[in-house]
Design an enzyme around this catalytic site. Structure first.
Site, mmCIF file in Angstrom:
data_model
loop_
_atom_site.group_PDB
_atom_site.id
_atom_site.type_symbol
_atom_site.label_atom_id
_atom_site.label_comp_id
_atom_site.label_asym_id
_atom_site.label_seq_id
_atom_site.Cartn_x
_atom_site.Cartn_y
_atom_site.Cartn_z
ATOM 1 N N GLY A 87 -33.333 48.395 2.610
ATOM 2 C CA GLY A 87 -33.861 47.332 1.746
ATOM 3 C C GLY A 87 -34.877 46.498 2.500
ATOM 4 N N ASN A 88 -35.167 45.325 2.000
ATOM 5 C CA ASN A 88 -36.069 44.413 2.707
ATOM 6 C C ASN A 88 -35.652 42.978 2.437
ATOM 7 O OD1 ASN A 88 -37.616 43.401 0.295
ATOM 8 N ND2 ASN A 88 -38.064 45.597 0.136
ATOM 9 N N TYR A 89 -36.324 42.037 3.079
ATOM 10 C CA TYR A 89 -35.888 40.630 3.030
ATOM 11 C C TYR A 89 -36.365 39.853 1.806
ATOM 12 C CZ TYR A 89 -34.278 41.005 7.870
ATOM 13 O OH TYR A 89 -33.605 41.343 8.995
ATOM 14 N N SER A 90 -36.966 40.508 0.839
ATOM 15 C CA SER A 90 -37.482 39.758 -0.324
ATOM 16 C C SER A 90 -36.354 38.975 -1.005
ATOM 17 C CB SER A 90 -38.109 40.743 -1.320
ATOM 18 O OG SER A 90 -38.381 40.063 -2.522
ATOM 19 N N ALA A 120 -40.946 43.601 -4.059
ATOM 20 C CA ALA A 120 -41.192 44.310 -2.805
ATOM 21 C C ALA A 120 -40.475 45.657 -2.919
ATOM 22 C CB ALA A 120 -40.650 43.497 -1.632
#
Ligand code: CTP
Length: 407
Positions: free
Chosen positions: A211-214, A278
């Site tokens: 995943g990502n930090y969005s 994102a």
């Protein structure tokens, strides 16, 4: 003819002591007929021009004229100020305007005005020379600065026998102004908007993902701002921990593929699309059905996810306004401009990773909007809410200029 009214709304009418007060029972009747709730507060001198009894009968509510009622109970002005959706003071005499402008709260109407949280309107009415007096003029200007909406006096014969500006508008006109204030014409009424927000999670196994930090904050603020402009908003959101904004239809998804499928359906009928999510560019080739066991070395094979924005750009219907985001860490302007062209966008919002206070998780953001025609709009560091309303204003401007060009 009065315009059509909404069926809800609580109107607080403040009446001060001017001859035009005699018109107020008529206004109350129009408001009541339209299904609105009405309460009336009068200054003591207003009672010389119209009776509280008449106003109580037509409004179907007790009328407040003093701080205390006949039984000695305190009339709670704070409660009245909070009850109302809109307060109109009409007629507003020079004295009442002066007290409102300078903070003198020596009657129930004024204390209620100072405690009101709703929009307040005034309809000044007085004799010609009084209305033109510099002091009255200054007080009106001051009230406008305080956010009070001023309904200008009209031209015509005045009680003094003079003729000129100073007459309170007729009840039908005041009624129309009230209805417009309650139901403002929002620019995106009837328009469909799709917004994406948040990250996507690409499952490796039942307990792990890429995943990502969005945080979703930017996209959610944009969806909220569109809704406030009257649009029907569909928010397609990856996993985030924030509540859906009011009056927004949220579709929750997890993976890029799920976001892709939801977007392709929602974008078909969208007038404006803003892709703030994102999206993970890759997903594991295989999602294991059991937890992957620890081993000395693990190699993951990743395959490319669909580029949703790219697909939407390729099938963009005529008249649709398509806006993307770009998160860049180098050659920002060049890379973002290339994305804008490649994905057939009307504008792209560039987030630079180099900017302090910008990007994921922060409550602030610093963006540059690049347009199809090459124009560039570099915004300063602002709250995400403020950035959102800038983006929405630009989306509205682009949409209506596109629609105009296509018609
Ligand atoms: N986007 C998308 N689908 C993807 C990847 C990105 O719809 N699979 C959208 C994003 O929502 C954003 C825009 O494309 O509006 C740009 O995303 P970004 O990650 O900056 O660019 P990419 O196109 O993925 O290019 P790169 O990662 O190479 O910079």
């Amino acid at each position: 003819m009065p315009t059509q009214a909404s069926k809800t709304g609580k109107i607080l009418l403040g009446i001060s002591g001017g001859i035009a007060a005699y018109k107020m029972p008529m206004l109350v009747r129009l408001l009541k007929k339209a299904g609105l709730e009405v309460k009336v507060i009068m200054t003591p001198s207003a009672r010389q021009f119209v009776t509280a009894e008449t106003l109580a009968v037509v409004s179907e509510n007790p009328v407040i004229t003093e701080f205390f009622d006949a039984s000695g109970n305190w009339n709670n002005h704070v409660e009245m100020g909070l009850w109302a959706d809109l307060m109109l003071i009409a007629p507003a005499t020079a004295t009442t305007l002066a007290k409102m402008a300078t903070g003198i709260a020596d009657n129930a109407l004024l204390t209620t005005y100072f405690s009101a949280r709703c929009p307040v309107m005034v309809a000044p009415a007085m004799d010609l020379d009084m209305y033109q007096h510099e002091t009255v003029h200054q007080n009106i200007k001051l009230l406008e600065k305080h956010g009070v909406v001023v309904i200008p006096a009209e031209d015509g014969p005045l009680a003094s026998g003079l003729s000129g500006q100073g007459r309170m508008p007729e009840p039908e006109t005041l009624f129309d102004v009230i209805i417009k204030q309650l139901n403002p014409v929002l620019p995106l009424k009837g328009k469909n908007v799709m917004v994406t927000a948040g990250p996507t999670y690409e499952n490796l196994d039942p307990v792990r993902f890429i995943g990502n930090y969005s945080s979703g904050k930017m996209g959610y603020a944009i969806a909220d701002s569109f809704a406030k402009q009257g649009a029907n908003v569909t928010l397609i959101s990856g996993p985030v921990s924030i509540e859906a904004p009011k009056h927004v239809h949220r579709i929750s998804v997890q993976s890029a593929q799920q976001m892709h499928d939801a977007c392709l359906i929602a974008a078909k009928n969208a007038d404006i699309v803003v892709m703030a999510a994102a999206v993970a560019d890759y997903r594991p080739e295989i999602t294991e059905s059991q937890k992957i066991k620890k081993q000395d070395m693990l190699t993951l094979n990743l395959v490319k996810n669909p580029d949703i924005l790219n697909e939407l750009g390729a099938i963009k219907p005529a008249g649709q306004t398509l806006i993307g985001f770009a998160l860049e860490s180098q050659n920002e302007m060049q890379f973002a401009s290339e994305k804008l062209q490649r994905k057939n966008l009307d504008a792209i919002v560039l987030n630079s990773l180099a900017d302090e206070g910008a990007g994921f998780a922060h409550d602030t953001n610093k963006v540059t909007i690049i347009y199809k025609n090459g124009d560039v709009n570099a915004l300063p560091l602002m709250s995400k809410t403020a950035v959102a309303s800038e983006i929405v204003n630009e989306a509205i401007r682009l949409h209506f200029s596109n629609t105009f060009a296509n018609s």
